[in-house]
Design a protein around this motif. Structure first.
Motif, PDB file in Angstrom:
ATOM      1  N   PRO A 100      12.737   6.137   4.624  1.00 34.68           N
ATOM      2  CA  PRO A 100      12.566   4.707   4.675  1.00 34.68           C
ATOM      3  C   PRO A 100      11.516   4.119   5.519  1.00 34.68           C
ATOM      4  O   PRO A 100      10.756   3.137   4.987  1.00 34.68           O
ATOM      5  N   VAL A 101      11.171   4.754   6.549  1.00 33.07           N
ATOM      6  CA  VAL A 101      10.105   4.389   7.451  1.00 33.07           C
ATOM      7  C   VAL A 101       8.711   4.818   6.862  1.00 33.07           C
ATOM      8  O   VAL A 101       7.663   3.890   7.198  1.00 33.07           O
ATOM      9  N   GLU A 102       8.713   5.642   5.859  1.00 34.24           N
ATOM     10  CA  GLU A 102       7.365   5.819   5.136  1.00 34.24           C
ATOM     11  C   GLU A 102       7.289   5.537   3.686  1.00 34.24           C
ATOM     12  O   GLU A 102       6.323   5.908   2.978  1.00 34.24           O
ATOM     13  N   GLN A 103       8.424   4.679   3.202  1.00 31.55           N
ATOM     14  CA  GLN A 103       8.360   4.391   1.591  1.00 31.55           C
ATOM     15  C   GLN A 103       7.184   3.482   1.419  1.00 31.55           C
ATOM     16  O   GLN A 103       6.982   2.370   2.046  1.00 31.55           O
ATOM     17  N   ASP A 104       6.558   3.815   0.454  1.00 32.79           N
ATOM     18  CA  ASP A 104       5.564   2.972  -0.072  1.00 32.79           C
ATOM     19  C   ASP A 104       6.234   1.878  -1.098  1.00 32.79           C
ATOM     20  O   ASP A 104       7.044   2.300  -1.806  1.00 32.79           O
ATOM     21  N   PRO A 105       5.779   0.667  -0.778  1.00 35.98           N
ATOM     22  CA  PRO A 105       6.464  -0.596  -1.363  1.00 35.98           C
ATOM     23  C   PRO A 105       6.019  -0.326  -3.146  1.00 35.98           C
ATOM     24  O   PRO A 105       6.926  -0.823  -3.943  1.00 35.98           O
ATOM     25  N   ASP A 106       4.857   0.070  -3.261  1.00 35.79           N
ATOM     26  CA  ASP A 106       4.432   0.191  -4.759  1.00 35.79           C
ATOM     27  C   ASP A 106       5.090   1.342  -5.633  1.00 35.79           C
ATOM     28  O   ASP A 106       5.600   1.173  -6.709  1.00 35.79           O
ATOM     29  N   GLU A 107       5.531   2.373  -4.890  1.00 39.46           N
ATOM     30  CA  GLU A 107       6.151   3.559  -5.376  1.00 39.46           C
ATOM     31  C   GLU A 107       7.480   2.986  -5.633  1.00 39.46           C
ATOM     32  O   GLU A 107       8.221   3.386  -6.629  1.00 39.46           O
ATOM     33  N   PHE A 108       7.980   2.318  -4.789  1.00 36.15           N
ATOM     34  CA  PHE A 108       9.584   1.853  -4.837  1.00 36.15           C
ATOM     35  C   PHE A 108       9.607   1.086  -6.277  1.00 36.15           C
ATOM     36  O   PHE A 108      10.504   1.057  -7.007  1.00 36.15           O
ATOM     37  N   ARG A 109       8.662   0.084  -6.236  1.00 36.25           N
ATOM     38  CA  ARG A 109       8.595  -0.869  -7.344  1.00 36.25           C
ATOM     39  C   ARG A 109       8.444  -0.001  -8.663  1.00 36.25           C
ATOM     40  O   ARG A 109       9.327  -0.353  -9.843  1.00 36.25           O
ATOM     41  N   ALA A 110       7.622   0.789  -8.617  1.00 33.36           N
ATOM     42  CA  ALA A 110       7.428   1.676  -9.948  1.00 33.36           C
ATOM     43  C   ALA A 110       8.589   2.371 -10.254  1.00 33.36           C
ATOM     44  O   ALA A 110       8.746   2.521 -11.504  1.00 33.36           O
TER      45      ALA A 110
END
Length: 286
Positions: A100-110
């Motif tokens: 979670p502390v390294e999660q890329d928001p764009d990857e999450f959205r994808a």
């Protein structure tokens, strides 16, 4: 070609390799005319060539499921090529691992756009094509990771949404002749390799010798008329084991209080009056 899907027209998304390709191959071998979708045109075309070489009927429909128009074009391709759509396997998905502390928001959205919106958009288009005929089967693809797996916040959440989508559509479509179920597959694929490389020794070996093809019969069964009584179910395939995943459920009888306070809630938990606490992850009930 005769078989369990003889005369049916089926769309399999994300079918250029791995599990999706296995579903498409067996569906065609069981008599279905298959639309092979993949975001990679070459991969989709290769699976179509393979199906045709084996005597099956297939067409490619390359493109992303993650837009309303793109999903509609895939379903429309089936109707245009084969005159109808009888089945949809919502297999297309992407996989991203992150703490979670390294999660890329764009990857999450994808992940959400492909796995959740892609399944929803394809399903909505398919339902609208199936309902006037009063028949059809949608098979969504979820995952045991939605019960909780390390580094899988985005993927697990997306697959939990797909499971909930299955339950809701099953309620919507009850009695319509259009069925919605889901599968939770397990196989050694490129996705499994990525997972094992990321987690190292903690994950090594869990998918070894679990072939994508071993998951395909359950999917074809759910598409077929033999599964006419199954609706709103999540079927789990794990190597040589076939089972069902329970729907979310309220445990026990709970605790009663006409005027809850924070202290009363704390007391109920301290007295084990609320119910048995759930473990994180996918577990078998006794």
């Amino acid at each position: 070609m005769s078989g369990h899907l003889s005369g049916k027209a089926v769309v399999v998304t994300g079918a250029g390799r791995g599990l999706g390709a296995a579903y498409a191959r067996l569906a065609a071998a069981e008599g279905a005319s298959v639309i092979v979708n993949d975001v990679d045109p070459a991969s989709a075309a290769a699976v179509v060539t393979e199906i045709r070489a084996a005597g099956g009927r297939a067409e490619a429909a390359a493109g992303s499921v993650a837009t309303w128009a793109g999903a509609g074009a895939i379903i429309d391709a089936c109707v245009a090529a084969f005159g109808a759509i009888d089945g949809l396997v919502n297999n297309a998905g992407i996989f991203r691992l992150a703490n979670p502390v390294e999660q890329d928001p764009d990857e999450f959205r994808a992940v959400v756009e492909v796995n959740v919106l892609g399944s929803a958009y394809c399903g909505l288009h398919a339902i609208r094509a199936m309902l006037p005929r009063g028949t059809g089967s949608i098979v969504n693809v979820t995952s045991g990771s939605h019960a909780g797996s390390a580094a899988m916040g985005a993927y697990g959440a997306s697959k939990g949404a797909v499971a909930s989508l299955t339950y809701c559509w099953a309620a919507d479509l009850a009695g319509s002749g259009v069925r919605v179920n889901a599968v939770s597959p397990n196989a050694h694929t490129a996705m499994a390799d990525t997972y094992e490389a990321y987690l190292g020794a903690a994950a090594q070996g869990q998918n070894v010798n679990k072939s994508p093809a071993q998951n395909a019969p359950a999917v074809v069964y759910l598409l077929s008329d033999a599964a006419a009584d199954l609706h709103g179910q999540v079927v789990r395939i794990d190597g040589d084991e076939l089972s069902l995943i329970a729907h979310p459920t309220v445990q026990g009888h709970g605790a009663l209080n006409p005027a809850w306070t924070v202290s009363a809630v704390a007391a109920a938990f301290a007295a084990d009056a609320v119910g048995v606490l759930s473990e994180v992850g996918l577990h078998r009930t006794p």
